[in-house]
Design a protein around this motif. Structure first.
Motif, mmCIF file in Angstrom:
data_model
loop_
_atom_site.group_PDB
_atom_site.id
_atom_site.type_symbol
_atom_site.label_atom_id
_atom_site.label_comp_id
_atom_site.label_asym_id
_atom_site.label_seq_id
_atom_site.Cartn_x
_atom_site.Cartn_y
_atom_site.Cartn_z
ATOM 1 N N LEU A 238 73.394 44.969 14.027
ATOM 2 C CA LEU A 238 73.665 45.888 15.122
ATOM 3 C C LEU A 238 73.553 45.135 16.445
ATOM 4 O O LEU A 238 72.812 44.155 16.560
ATOM 5 C CB LEU A 238 72.656 47.041 15.114
ATOM 6 C CG LEU A 238 72.666 47.966 13.894
ATOM 7 C CD1 LEU A 238 71.537 48.991 14.010
ATOM 8 C CD2 LEU A 238 74.003 48.679 13.755
ATOM 9 N N GLY A 239 74.272 45.607 17.426
ATOM 10 C CA GLY A 239 74.187 44.991 18.742
ATOM 11 C C GLY A 239 72.882 45.351 19.432
ATOM 12 O O GLY A 239 72.315 46.426 19.218
ATOM 13 N N ASN A 240 72.407 44.443 20.270
ATOM 14 C CA ASN A 240 71.228 44.698 21.097
ATOM 15 C C ASN A 240 71.699 45.283 22.425
ATOM 16 O O ASN A 240 72.624 44.743 23.037
ATOM 17 C CB ASN A 240 70.477 43.375 21.333
ATOM 18 C CG ASN A 240 69.167 43.570 22.064
ATOM 19 O OD1 ASN A 240 69.126 44.229 23.096
ATOM 20 N ND2 ASN A 240 68.112 42.994 21.539
ATOM 21 N N PRO A 241 71.091 46.370 22.895
ATOM 22 C CA PRO A 241 71.532 46.965 24.162
ATOM 23 C C PRO A 241 71.604 45.977 25.322
ATOM 24 O O PRO A 241 72.447 46.119 26.214
ATOM 25 C CB PRO A 241 70.486 48.053 24.425
ATOM 26 C CG PRO A 241 70.070 48.484 23.061
ATOM 27 C CD PRO A 241 70.054 47.210 22.246
ATOM 28 N N ASP A 242 70.743 44.952 25.312
ATOM 29 C CA ASP A 242 70.792 43.978 26.398
ATOM 30 C C ASP A 242 72.071 43.151 26.347
ATOM 31 O O ASP A 242 72.501 42.603 27.370
ATOM 32 C CB ASP A 242 69.574 43.050 26.359
ATOM 33 C CG ASP A 242 69.524 42.145 27.591
ATOM 34 O OD1 ASP A 242 69.486 42.685 28.722
ATOM 35 O OD2 ASP A 242 69.558 40.907 27.429
ATOM 36 N N GLU A 243 72.704 43.061 25.171
ATOM 37 C CA GLU A 243 73.986 42.359 25.087
ATOM 38 C C GLU A 243 75.080 43.150 25.801
ATOM 39 O O GLU A 243 76.001 42.571 26.393
ATOM 40 C CB GLU A 243 74.344 42.102 23.625
ATOM 41 C CG GLU A 243 73.414 41.080 22.978
ATOM 42 C CD GLU A 243 73.579 40.965 21.477
ATOM 43 O OE1 GLU A 243 73.692 39.833 20.979
ATOM 44 O OE2 GLU A 243 73.583 42.014 20.794
ATOM 45 N N TYR A 244 74.978 44.462 25.747
ATOM 46 C CA TYR A 244 75.875 45.315 26.540
ATOM 47 C C TYR A 244 75.589 45.081 28.026
ATOM 48 O O TYR A 244 76.520 44.867 28.824
ATOM 49 C CB TYR A 244 75.653 46.786 26.185
ATOM 50 C CG TYR A 244 76.352 47.754 27.101
ATOM 51 C CD1 TYR A 244 77.606 48.253 26.798
ATOM 52 C CD2 TYR A 244 75.753 48.175 28.296
ATOM 53 C CE1 TYR A 244 78.257 49.132 27.653
ATOM 54 C CE2 TYR A 244 76.393 49.048 29.153
ATOM 55 C CZ TYR A 244 77.637 49.534 28.834
ATOM 56 O OH TYR A 244 78.278 50.389 29.694
ATOM 57 N N ALA A 245 74.312 45.108 28.384
ATOM 58 C CA ALA A 245 73.923 44.917 29.784
ATOM 59 C C ALA A 245 74.351 43.551 30.305
ATOM 60 O O ALA A 245 74.722 43.406 31.475
ATOM 61 C CB ALA A 245 72.414 45.090 29.930
ATOM 62 N N HIS A 246 74.300 42.559 29.438
ATOM 63 C CA HIS A 246 74.722 41.213 29.825
ATOM 64 C C HIS A 246 76.209 41.203 30.189
ATOM 65 O O HIS A 246 76.625 40.538 31.149
ATOM 66 C CB HIS A 246 74.447 40.233 28.684
ATOM 67 C CG HIS A 246 74.567 38.792 29.070
ATOM 68 N ND1 HIS A 246 74.366 37.767 28.193
ATOM 69 C CD2 HIS A 246 74.903 38.198 30.257
ATOM 70 C CE1 HIS A 246 74.549 36.612 28.814
ATOM 71 N NE2 HIS A 246 74.881 36.851 30.069
ATOM 72 N N LEU A 247 77.018 41.946 29.419
ATOM 73 C CA LEU A 247 78.439 42.032 29.732
ATOM 74 C C LEU A 247 78.655 42.763 31.057
ATOM 75 O O LEU A 247 79.546 42.397 31.835
ATOM 76 C CB LEU A 247 79.202 42.730 28.607
ATOM 77 C CG LEU A 247 80.720 42.862 28.801
ATOM 78 C CD1 LEU A 247 81.362 41.506 29.098
ATOM 79 C CD2 LEU A 247 81.364 43.506 27.580
ATOM 80 N N VAL A 248 77.854 43.784 31.320
ATOM 81 C CA VAL A 248 77.923 44.467 32.617
ATOM 82 C C VAL A 248 77.710 43.451 33.741
ATOM 83 O O VAL A 248 78.467 43.417 34.729
ATOM 84 C CB VAL A 248 76.863 45.587 32.703
ATOM 85 C CG1 VAL A 248 76.725 46.081 34.149
ATOM 86 C CG2 VAL A 248 77.234 46.756 31.794
ATOM 87 N N GLN A 249 76.686 42.627 33.597
ATOM 88 C CA GLN A 249 76.408 41.605 34.610
ATOM 89 C C GLN A 249 77.584 40.655 34.780
ATOM 90 O O GLN A 249 77.980 40.325 35.904
ATOM 91 C CB GLN A 249 75.157 40.815 34.216
ATOM 92 C CG GLN A 249 74.807 39.707 35.207
ATOM 93 C CD GLN A 249 73.589 38.909 34.790
ATOM 94 O OE1 GLN A 249 72.813 39.330 33.919
ATOM 95 N NE2 GLN A 249 73.404 37.751 35.400
ATOM 96 N N THR A 250 78.170 40.227 33.666
ATOM 97 C CA THR A 250 79.314 39.314 33.717
ATOM 98 C C THR A 250 80.494 39.934 34.451
ATOM 99 O O THR A 250 81.171 39.276 35.256
ATOM 100 C CB THR A 250 79.743 38.916 32.292
ATOM 101 O OG1 THR A 250 78.657 38.251 31.641
ATOM 102 C CG2 THR A 250 80.956 38.007 32.311
ATOM 103 N N ILE A 251 80.744 41.219 34.177
ATOM 104 C CA ILE A 251 81.858 41.909 34.842
ATOM 105 C C ILE A 251 81.624 41.977 36.345
ATOM 106 O O ILE A 251 82.538 41.761 37.145
ATOM 107 C CB ILE A 251 82.040 43.319 34.251
ATOM 108 C CG1 ILE A 251 82.566 43.228 32.809
ATOM 109 C CG2 ILE A 251 82.999 44.141 35.118
ATOM 110 C CD1 ILE A 251 82.570 44.551 32.072
ATOM 111 N N ILE A 252 80.398 42.260 36.738
ATOM 112 C CA ILE A 252 80.079 42.322 38.169
ATOM 113 C C ILE A 252 80.310 40.963 38.824
ATOM 114 O O ILE A 252 80.866 40.867 39.917
ATOM 115 C CB ILE A 252 78.615 42.768 38.386
ATOM 116 C CG1 ILE A 252 78.410 44.194 37.874
ATOM 117 C CG2 ILE A 252 78.245 42.687 39.876
ATOM 118 C CD1 ILE A 252 76.954 44.615 37.808
#
Length: 259
Positions: free
Chosen positions: A225-239
C-alpha cells in the motif's frame, strides 16, 4: 527552477486524517503556514496542535458550505496575509451496485447525489473561492500567484463493482482539471490533480493486517500500500515544479484495478 515553499500559505481540505493529514505535516515541515480544514468531528484541533501550534491552524467546516470555506480562507488572509497553495483531499465514498439482483434493490439516488455533492461540488466550491483570493494576491518572481492540487483516484479510470458514484465523482475531478487550469492561467494559478491508488489511509487502516497485505500485493511494484507521505511528497513536487499544470498524475505503483 524549483520554487521555495518557505513563507507560503496553504489550505488543505480533509486535512485532519489520511492523505490530507500527511500533506499538512509535510507542508508545515517545509515552511508553509497551513490551515487544516475538516469536519468538526474530525479531531482536527488535536491533530493540528501535534503538527505545530503556530504554523498550523485547524478550521472546522464542510467543503460544500460557501460560508465554512470562506471562514477558512479568511483565516489564511487575516493570520498570514495571503494564500498560495490549495490541496483538496476531502471526499467520501460508498460501495453499492447500480442494481442488486440478490436484493432486488436499485442504487439510492440520494446516496449517489451525496457522493457527487461532497466530492465534486465540494471540491469546486473550495477552488472557486480560493482562486479569487489567489488571483488578487501578489505575483511571485516567477509570475505565479498560486497552485491548486485536487485528489481524484484510479477509480476514475478503473472503477470497480459498486463504485458507480465514487468513480463518477473522481472522473469529474479528472475532467475539470484542464478547463480550470485554462480558466485560471491568466491569473498565474496552476491546477493539477493526483489520482492515488491503494494507500494506507484510515479507511483501509481498519482492515486486518493480512487483508491490507493482500491488497498491497495487487500493485506490481512496489508490492504494498502507498504511504500517505508519498502522496504529500508529490504535492510538494507539484508546488516546486512550475511546468506541472493542467494534468492528472497517477500515483499507484502501476496498479490496474480488477472488476
Amino acid at each position: 527552477m524549483a520554487r521555495m515553499l518557505k513563507e507560503m500559505v496553504g489550505l488543505v481540505t480533509g486535512g485532519a486524517s489520511g492523505l490530507g493529514r500527511a500533506t499538512v505535516d509535510r507542508l508545515v515541515r517545509n515552511g508553509v503556514k497551513t490551515v487544516m480544514f475538516d469536519l468538526p468531528s474530525s479531531g482536527g484541533a488535536e491533530e493540528s496542535a501535534k503538527i505545530h501550534k503556530e504554523n498550523c491552524v485547524f478550521c472546522p467546516g464542510d467543503v460544500t458550505s460557501p460560508e465554512d470555506v470562506q471562514k477558512a480562507l479568511d483565516i489564511c488572509q487575516e493570520k498570514w496575509g495571503k494564500l498560495n497553495v490549495l490541496v483538496n483531499c476531502a471526499g467520501i465514498g460508498i460501495a453499492k451496485k447500480t442494481f442488486s439482483s440478490a436484493r432486488n434493490q436499485v442504487h439510492s439516488l440520494d446516496d449517489f447525489d451525496q457522493v457527487l455533492n461532497v466530492n465534486v461540488c465540494g471540491t469546486f466550491n473550495v477552488i472557486r473561492l480560493a482562486a479569487r483570493i489567489m488571483a488578487n494576491g501578489e505575483m511571485g518572481p516567477d509570475f505565479e500567484r498560486g497552485v491548486i492540487i485536487n485528489t481524484a483516484s484510479v477509480a476514475a479510470f478503473e472503477g470497480q463493482i459498486g463504485q458507480a458514484a465514487y468513480s463518477a465523482s473522481k472522473g469529474a475531478i479528472v475532467g475539470m482539471t484542464l478547463p480550470i487550469a485554462r480558466d485560471l492561467s491568466s491569473c498565474g494559478i496552476r491546477v493539477m490533480t493526483i489520482a492515488p491508488g491503494l494507500f494506507e489511509t484510515p479507511l483501509l487502516g481498519k482492515l486486518p493486517a493480512k487483508v491490507k497485505e493482500e491488497l498491497g500485493k495487487q500493485s506490481p511494484f512496489p508490492n504494498r500500500l502507498g504511504n500517505p507521505d508519498e502522496y504529500a511528497h508529490l504535492v510538494q513536487t507539484i508546488i516546486e515544479n512550475q511546468m506541472l499544470n493542467g494534468e492528472v498524475i497517477r500515483l499507484d505503483a502501476a496498479i490496474r484495478m480488477q472488476p
